[in-house]
Structures are given as C-alpha cells and as structure tokens.
Design a protein around this motif. Structure first.
Motif, PDB file in Angstrom:
ATOM      1  N   VAL A   1       0.887  -1.161   0.000  1.00  0.00           N
ATOM      2  CA  VAL A   1       0.000   0.000   0.000  1.00  0.00           C
ATOM      3  C   VAL A   1       0.926   1.212   0.000  1.00  0.00           C
ATOM      4  CG1 VAL A   1      -1.811   1.269   1.196  1.00  0.00           C
ATOM      5  CG2 VAL A   1      -1.802  -1.243   1.249  1.00  0.00           C
TER       6      VAL A   1
ATOM      7  N   CYS B   1      -5.790  -0.794   7.397  1.00  0.00           N
ATOM      8  CA  CYS B   1      -5.373  -1.656   6.291  1.00  0.00           C
ATOM      9  C   CYS B   1      -4.771  -2.957   6.805  1.00  0.00           C
ATOM     10  CB  CYS B   1      -4.373  -0.937   5.390  1.00  0.00           C
ATOM     11  SG  CYS B   1      -5.114   0.316   4.323  1.00  0.00           S
TER      12      CYS B   1
ATOM     13  N   TYR C   1      -9.166   2.557   0.653  1.00  0.00           N
ATOM     14  CA  TYR C   1      -8.028   1.643   0.798  1.00  0.00           C
ATOM     15  C   TYR C   1      -8.487   0.210   1.031  1.00  0.00           C
ATOM     16  CZ  TYR C   1      -4.719   5.553   1.366  1.00  0.00           C
ATOM     17  OH  TYR C   1      -3.937   6.662   1.176  1.00  0.00           O
TER      18      TYR C   1
END
Length: 145
Positions: A7, A36, A133
C-alpha cells in the motif's frame, strides 16, 4: 502462504488528519495503516504500508513490488495528475495496481480529473474516504486469487 500487498502513498499524505479535514477527513495516515493491516489480516493478506513525498522513491517501491508483492494499492496523491514516470513504472511491473483516492477527484478541481496513471492500473477507487483503501485490498484479494 500469505500474499503481500504493498500500500503505497505519495506526497502530502503524511499530513492526513491535519490537511484539509473537510476533504480528507480526520484520520491520520497511521490510522489508515492500522485499518489496512487489520483488513489485511481478515483477508489473509500481509500489508506492507509505505509513504514518500519523493517520486523516485515511489518508482523504486513499484519496482520492488513487481518482485515481492502480489499487488499494489496506490494513492499517488498529486503525482497521479503529473507523473509519466509513475505511469511507466506501473506498466513495467506484472502485478496488478489499484489507484486509490480518499476524495472523489472528479468532484474537485479540473486538474484533478485527469489521471496520468489510470491507463496503466487495473482499476480506480475514489471518493469513499479511508474506506477506499480497504476496497482496494478487497479488489486485490479477488483479482489475485
């Protein structure tokens, strides 16, 4: 074996939580990283979360992802709208990349409507705040099975 997803975050995203909270919300980048990583655990993914204000570093990380990751969720920030180098780096790797934006870039200034990286990525997720995300991680899980 757990699949690693990079990410990657571009310029000024380190200022989340302070920078224009009316547009980007109150979560910090550390909050989004924690979200995340938690989502990654649920999805069976290892999340390698990074941020840089430097275009060349982001290019290096994309190259690294091509060797070490199963995919990339990428919020290139302002470089989205300016960087042929990032476009070319995405094209140079064989893993899928999802373009991510916290805000709906199409509802903002005209210059944000054009993405230089969109033609090189698998898909674009924007406008869902930090959830963008998580949606990208879910998409990467589905397309890399």
């Amino acid at each position: 074996m757990t699949k690693t997803i990079f990410v990657l975050n571009g310029p000024n995203l380190n200022a989340l939580g302070k920078r224009e909270p009316g547009i980007y919300g109150g979560k910090t980048l550390a909050d989004i990283e924690a979200d995340c990583k938690a989502a990654g655990l649920e999805l069976g993914l290892e999340v390698d979360f990074r941020q840089s204000n430097h275009e060349g570093v982001l290019i290096d990380w994309l190259h690294e992802a091509g060797e070490k990751a199963g995919g990339v969720a990428f919020n290139a920030g302002a470089y989205t709208h300016t960087s042929v180098g990032l476009h070319d780096a995405i094209r140079a790797i064989s893993v899928p990349v999802i373009e991510v934006h916290i805000s709906n870039v199409h509802a903002r200034e005209e210059f944000r409507h054009k993405s230089m990286i969109a033609p090189a990525v698998k898909g674009v997720i924007c406008g869902f705040g930090p959830l963008s995300y998580i949606l990208a991680l879910q998409a990467l899980k589905n397309i890399t099975q």
